[in-house]
Design a protein around this motif. Structure first.
Motif, short mmCIF file in Angstrom:
data_model
loop_
_atom_site.label_atom_id
_atom_site.label_comp_id
_atom_site.label_asym_id
_atom_site.label_seq_id
_atom_site.Cartn_x
_atom_site.Cartn_y
_atom_site.Cartn_z
N ASP A 165 81.41 -20.48 -47.73
CA ASP A 165 82.54 -21.27 -47.23
C ASP A 165 82.54 -22.68 -47.81
O ASP A 165 83.59 -23.32 -47.87
N PHE A 166 81.39 -23.19 -48.20
CA PHE A 166 81.27 -24.54 -48.74
C PHE A 166 81.00 -24.53 -50.24
O PHE A 166 81.58 -25.29 -50.98
N CYS A 167 80.06 -23.70 -50.67
CA CYS A 167 79.69 -23.63 -52.09
C CYS A 167 80.58 -22.58 -52.76
O CYS A 167 80.33 -21.38 -52.67
N ARG A 168 81.62 -23.06 -53.39
CA ARG A 168 82.63 -22.16 -53.97
C ARG A 168 82.16 -21.50 -55.26
O ARG A 168 82.55 -20.38 -55.56
N ARG A 169 81.34 -22.22 -56.02
CA ARG A 169 80.85 -21.66 -57.29
C ARG A 169 79.51 -22.30 -57.61
O ARG A 169 79.36 -23.52 -57.52
N ILE A 170 78.55 -21.46 -57.97
CA ILE A 170 77.23 -21.95 -58.40
C ILE A 170 77.01 -21.40 -59.80
O ILE A 170 76.99 -20.18 -60.00
N ASP A 171 76.87 -22.30 -60.76
CA ASP A 171 76.66 -21.92 -62.15
C ASP A 171 75.32 -22.52 -62.60
O ASP A 171 75.26 -23.68 -63.02
N ILE A 172 74.28 -21.72 -62.48
CA ILE A 172 72.93 -22.19 -62.79
C ILE A 172 72.82 -22.58 -64.26
O ILE A 172 72.20 -23.58 -64.61
#
Length: 192
Positions: A165-172
């Motif tokens: 709900d908060f972290c829309r996209r995580i691109d390591i």
């Protein structure tokens, strides 16, 4: 880092270590790990034996080659136990290693940024850099809750729930986390 040595355990050179892995069972099949103390580089060491402490499953007992006494084990107090990145387990989609999250830049994006239904000409505000992830906090053992990203911002610490709900996209690979914060959260968190 998979563990940190706390103290000697027993009288044959074993050490008790706090585990930082969700996969401790696989450690018993390893023949080599790396130890690091302070700023010195990691040193390879043969792992003779490993088991999880049955009374305290958050801890493990390691026995390294060359450690045969309490005095030998005492010299290892505080050392970090490491594995090469290539030896990490593969995580399912949507799961991340804490070490991969730390150092990522966090950007605040508008709530509609990832929505496919936004009109072609809709105006969106550009992403705003909030800061950098410094740590990840987890709820206590047996306590339900969401992990929190500790984000260092120019205004101070900001805690962001590590939730879809908060972290829309995580691109390591790009060291980037896009978040959508409820209105006022960054103001409240920085003021507190």
């Amino acid at each position: 880092m998979i563990a940190r040595i706390l103290r000697p355990r027993g009288n044959k050179g074993e050490v008790l270590a706090e585990l930082f892995t969700d996969f401790p069972a696989r450690l018993s099949s390893l023949s080599k790990v790396y130890l690091r103390s302070g700023p010195a580089g990691p040193q390879a060491v043969e792992l003779k034996n490993f088991w999880v402490d049955r009374n305290h499953p958050e801890n493990g007992i390691f026995h390294f080659a060359g450690s045969t006494s309490i005095d030998d084990a005492e010299k290892l107090r505080g050392c970090e136990i490491l594995l090469p990145i290539a030896d990490r387990v593969e995580l399912p989609a949507g799961k991340y290693f804490v070490s991969d999250l730390i150092g990522c830049t966090v950007f605040e994006v508008s709530a509609s940024r990832n929505a496919l239904s936004s009109p072609a000409g809709a105006m969106e505000s550009p992403p705003r850099a909030l800061g950098t992830v410094r740590d990840v906090f987890f709820p206590g053992e047996g306590v339900a809750g969401t992990p929190l990203l500790q984000v260092e911002t120019p205004a101070g610490e900001l805690l962001v729930p590590l939730a879809e709900d908060f972290c829309r996209r995580i691109d390591i690979a790009k060291r980037r986390i896009d978040v959508t914060l409820p209105e006022g959260l960054s103001d409240l968190d920085a003021a507190g």
